[in-house]
Enzyme design. Structure first.
Site, PDB file in Angstrom:
ATOM      1  N   ASP A  36      16.576  20.709 -10.732  1.00  0.00           N
ATOM      2  CA  ASP A  36      17.200  20.033 -11.879  1.00  0.00           C
ATOM      3  C   ASP A  36      18.692  20.350 -11.978  1.00  0.00           C
ATOM      4  OD1 ASP A  36      16.960  22.646 -12.503  1.00  0.00           O
ATOM      5  OD2 ASP A  36      16.022  22.343 -14.464  1.00  0.00           O
ATOM      6  N   HIS A 241      33.691  16.562  12.278  1.00  0.00           N
ATOM      7  CA  HIS A 241      33.303  16.838  10.884  1.00  0.00           C
ATOM      8  C   HIS A 241      32.666  18.223  10.759  1.00  0.00           C
ATOM      9  CE1 HIS A 241      33.261  12.247   9.889  1.00  0.00           C
ATOM     10  NE2 HIS A 241      34.463  12.742  10.035  1.00  0.00           N
ATOM     11  N   ASP A 258      41.519  21.019   8.114  1.00  0.00           N
ATOM     12  CA  ASP A 258      41.661  19.684   7.514  1.00  0.00           C
ATOM     13  C   ASP A 258      41.187  19.825   6.073  1.00  0.00           C
ATOM     14  OD1 ASP A 258      41.510  17.039   6.680  1.00  0.00           O
ATOM     15  OD2 ASP A 258      40.505  16.322   8.484  1.00  0.00           O
ATOM     16  N   ASP A 270      45.218  14.700   1.928  1.00  0.00           N
ATOM     17  CA  ASP A 270      44.384  14.800   3.139  1.00  0.00           C
ATOM     18  C   ASP A 270      45.296  15.255   4.267  1.00  0.00           C
ATOM     19  OD1 ASP A 270      42.636  14.517   5.216  1.00  0.00           O
ATOM     20  OD2 ASP A 270      42.398  12.341   5.050  1.00  0.00           O
ATOM     21  N   HIS A 349      38.823   9.010  17.729  1.00  0.00           N
ATOM     22  CA  HIS A 349      38.901   8.395  16.397  1.00  0.00           C
ATOM     23  C   HIS A 349      40.187   7.596  16.257  1.00  0.00           C
ATOM     24  CE1 HIS A 349      41.786  11.468  14.962  1.00  0.00           C
ATOM     25  NE2 HIS A 349      41.017  12.378  15.526  1.00  0.00           N
ATOM     26  N   HIS A 353      43.892   6.128   8.032  1.00  0.00           N
ATOM     27  CA  HIS A 353      43.131   5.329   7.060  1.00  0.00           C
ATOM     28  C   HIS A 353      43.944   5.255   5.783  1.00  0.00           C
ATOM     29  CE1 HIS A 353      42.123   9.225   5.191  1.00  0.00           C
ATOM     30  NE2 HIS A 353      41.912   9.658   6.423  1.00  0.00           N
ATOM     31  N   GLU A 383      47.118  10.613  11.737  1.00  0.00           N
ATOM     32  CA  GLU A 383      46.397  11.814  12.156  1.00  0.00           C
ATOM     33  C   GLU A 383      45.843  11.752  13.580  1.00  0.00           C
ATOM     34  OE1 GLU A 383      42.506  12.282  10.245  1.00  0.00           O
ATOM     35  OE2 GLU A 383      43.017  10.648   8.888  1.00  0.00           O
ATOM     36  N   TYR A 387      40.824  16.535  21.601  1.00  0.00           N
ATOM     37  CA  TYR A 387      39.670  17.413  21.483  1.00  0.00           C
ATOM     38  C   TYR A 387      39.076  17.584  22.874  1.00  0.00           C
ATOM     39  CZ  TYR A 387      40.619  15.423  16.935  1.00  0.00           C
ATOM     40  OH  TYR A 387      41.270  14.995  15.805  1.00  0.00           O
ATOM     41  N   ARG A 411      44.506  18.511  15.705  1.00  0.00           N
ATOM     42  CA  ARG A 411      44.843  17.296  14.948  1.00  0.00           C
ATOM     43  C   ARG A 411      46.007  17.653  14.026  1.00  0.00           C
ATOM     44  NH1 ARG A 411      40.215  16.151  13.475  1.00  0.00           N
ATOM     45  NH2 ARG A 411      40.004  17.007  11.381  1.00  0.00           N
ATOM     46  N   GLU A 413      47.827  15.887  10.729  1.00  0.00           N
ATOM     47  CA  GLU A 413      47.618  14.776   9.785  1.00  0.00           C
ATOM     48  C   GLU A 413      48.569  14.875   8.605  1.00  0.00           C
ATOM     49  OE1 GLU A 413      43.770  14.779   7.790  1.00  0.00           O
ATOM     50  OE2 GLU A 413      43.996  12.646   7.328  1.00  0.00           O
TER      51      GLU A 413
HETATM   52  N1  GLY Z   1      39.586  14.558   6.025  1.00  0.00           N
HETATM   53  C1  GLY Z   1      39.024  13.355   6.469  1.00  0.00           C
HETATM   54  C2  GLY Z   1      39.939  12.599   7.324  1.00  0.00           C
HETATM   55  O1  GLY Z   1      40.931  13.136   7.771  1.00  0.00           O
HETATM   56  O2  GLY Z   1      39.770  11.437   7.543  1.00  0.00           O
HETATM   57 MN    MN Z   2      42.290  11.632   7.058  1.00  0.00          MN
HETATM   58 MN    MN Z   3      41.777  14.882   6.999  1.00  0.00          MN
END
Ligand code: GLY
Ligand code: MN
Ligand code: MN
Length: 444
Positions: A36, A241, A258, A270, A349, A353, A383, A387, A411, A413
């Protein structure tokens, strides 16, 4: 600051786009964590954008077909001391009217009875199907009843349309007030990255670094992390991730972080930074770091009004592929490698975004054949990363990877606002510039 004026103006913008359709926009529900216990409440971003109301289960109606004093209707949980003593204060019907600009407000339990009446006379209904299991049957029932009566009454909402493309078109374009909030989220997020890098030494746990970062978010009055912080030492960084954050940081490894905060009004930062745990890059680490940095800087330069997110991606990709060819990690010519996707075992990737109330923010990237054009007020992440691990097979015709490169995940970003040329900036503003990234700054 985001205030009620902002939300009222956003509603007006949506009214302008709705034509004669009535919009039904539900809030988010509480989500069970276990037994709960619930997760901290997280409002639906579309609902927040239009209302600024931060309670679960509410429903907003935007009714362009109704008289002026009945166009914005909120259904909310009513004041109830017996419940509030357990779960906290509610604004109730009175608060919805006084503080959130509703023309009319009702207790939530009246929605089944009143919704059909409010939707009467609308030319269409704007509601997102498939996302709101408690509200959807009420909307469909009211719509079906209108259609049943239509032969006799001569009127009914003929179309059920999705409000999302309209709302998301608005959300993609940030207002000056929203840009200020994103600057603030990025400022706090950048400070946390600086603290983390300065504190890191071999032998610390990834989770200790996570604690330091998230402590700073909370101490700065943010809600907390915008998404599960990734604190990934060595080869863990090759898992995009990776959120377990459960390893010990080893001398000689890189650390990829990240992490970004979410403010009280849900605007997000981000940021990713990567640096050596012991303060010195190895030769291989340095070579790849400098390549990613060069690609990221080139991609940021490609952010400008009239450009596209696709061009930003292609710019980063081109620099990285050329660099990897030089280092011997790829072979062939850049064009062919890109065309065949023969780099994807190293870079799997996209380069960014949209960023806003959602970390992976709403808004189209393409309109049919055409990539969406960047306009001042749009915000995107840039970003690129590399890898190097055994997880994906090396594509046919590409060189096997020497062990000395393996376990390197990098990475970099930043969050970048598209900006017209003025005395402060030209083409873009890097909102996260306070998080250092030059190679020398990553060392000590
Ligand atoms: N932290 C998620 C991304 O960089 O898209
Ligand atoms: Mn991002
Ligand atoms: Mn990120």
């Amino acid at each position: 600051m985001i205030d009620q004026h902002f939300h009222a103006e956003r509603r007006q913008r949506l009214f302008d786009l709705l034509g004669g359709a009535a919009a039904v926009i539900p809030a988010a529900p509480l989500v069970t964590h276990h037994a709960d216990c619930e997760w901290p409440f997280r409002q639906n971003s579309d609902f927040w954008y239009l209302t600024g109301f931060d309670e679960p289960d509410a429903v907003a109606l935007l009714l362009p077909h109704r008289p002026e004093a009945e166009r914005y209707v909120l259904f909310v949980q009513p004041r109830e001391p017996g419940a509030e003593v357990w779960t906290g204060r509610r604004w109730g019907v009175e608060g919805a009217l006084e503080h959130f600009g509703a023309d009319v407000a009702h207790p939530l339990e009246d929605l089944p009875e009143l919704l059909p009446q409010y939707l009467e006379g609308a030319e269409g209904i704007a509601f997102r199907v498939g996302h709101h299991p408690t509200v959807e049957p009420l909307v469909l029932k009211a719509w079906a009843a209108q259609l049943e009566r239509q032969p006799r009454t001569g009127s009914a909402a003929l179309a059920l349309v999705a409000p999302c493309p309209l709302i998301h078109r608005l959300r993609l374009q940030k207002t000056p007030a929203e840009l200020d909030r994103l600057r603030e989220a990025c400022r706090i997020s950048a400070e946390a990255h600086e603290l983390a890098r300065q504190a890191t030494v071999p032998g610390m746990g990834e989770r200790q670094i996570q604690a330091l970062i998230e402590q700073h978010f909370l101490a700065s009055d943010a809600r907390g992390p915008a998404y599960s912080s990734i604190v990934a030492g060595g080869d863990n960084a090759c898992v995009l991730h990776y959120i377990a954050n459960s390893s010990v940081l080893r001398d000689g490894d890189l650390l990829l972080i990240d992490a970004g905060c979410s403010l009280s009004d849900y605007y997000n930062g981000d940021i990713t930074r990567t640096f050596p745990v012991n303060g010195r890059f190895s030769g291989e680490q340095r070579a790849l770091y400098e390549l990613v940095l060069e690609a990221q800087k080139a991609a940021i330069q490609a952010v400008s009004p009239g450009g596209t997110a696709e061009h930003v991606h292609n710019t980063a990709l081109r620099v990285m592929v050329e660099g990897l060819l030089e280092l011997g990690l790829l072979s062939g010519d850049a064009e062919g490698v890109i065309e065949q996707g023969a780099y994807r075992h190293l870079y799997m990737h996209r380069t960014g975004h949209w960023l806003g109330l959602d970390v992976h923010d709403v808004g189209a990237y393409r309109l049919g054949e055409h990539p969406v054009t960047l306009n001042p007020g749009m915000v995107l992440t840039v970003e690129p990363g590399l890898y190097v691990s055994d997880r994906l097979p090396v594509p046919e015709g590409q060189p096997a990877i020497d062990d000395r490169w393996k376990g390197i995940g990098i990475r970099i970003e930043d969050d970048v606002a598209v900006r017209a040329c003025d005395e402060m900036a030209c083409g873009h503003e890097v909102l996260t510039a306070a998080a250092l990234k030059e190679t020398a700054d990553m060392e000590r």
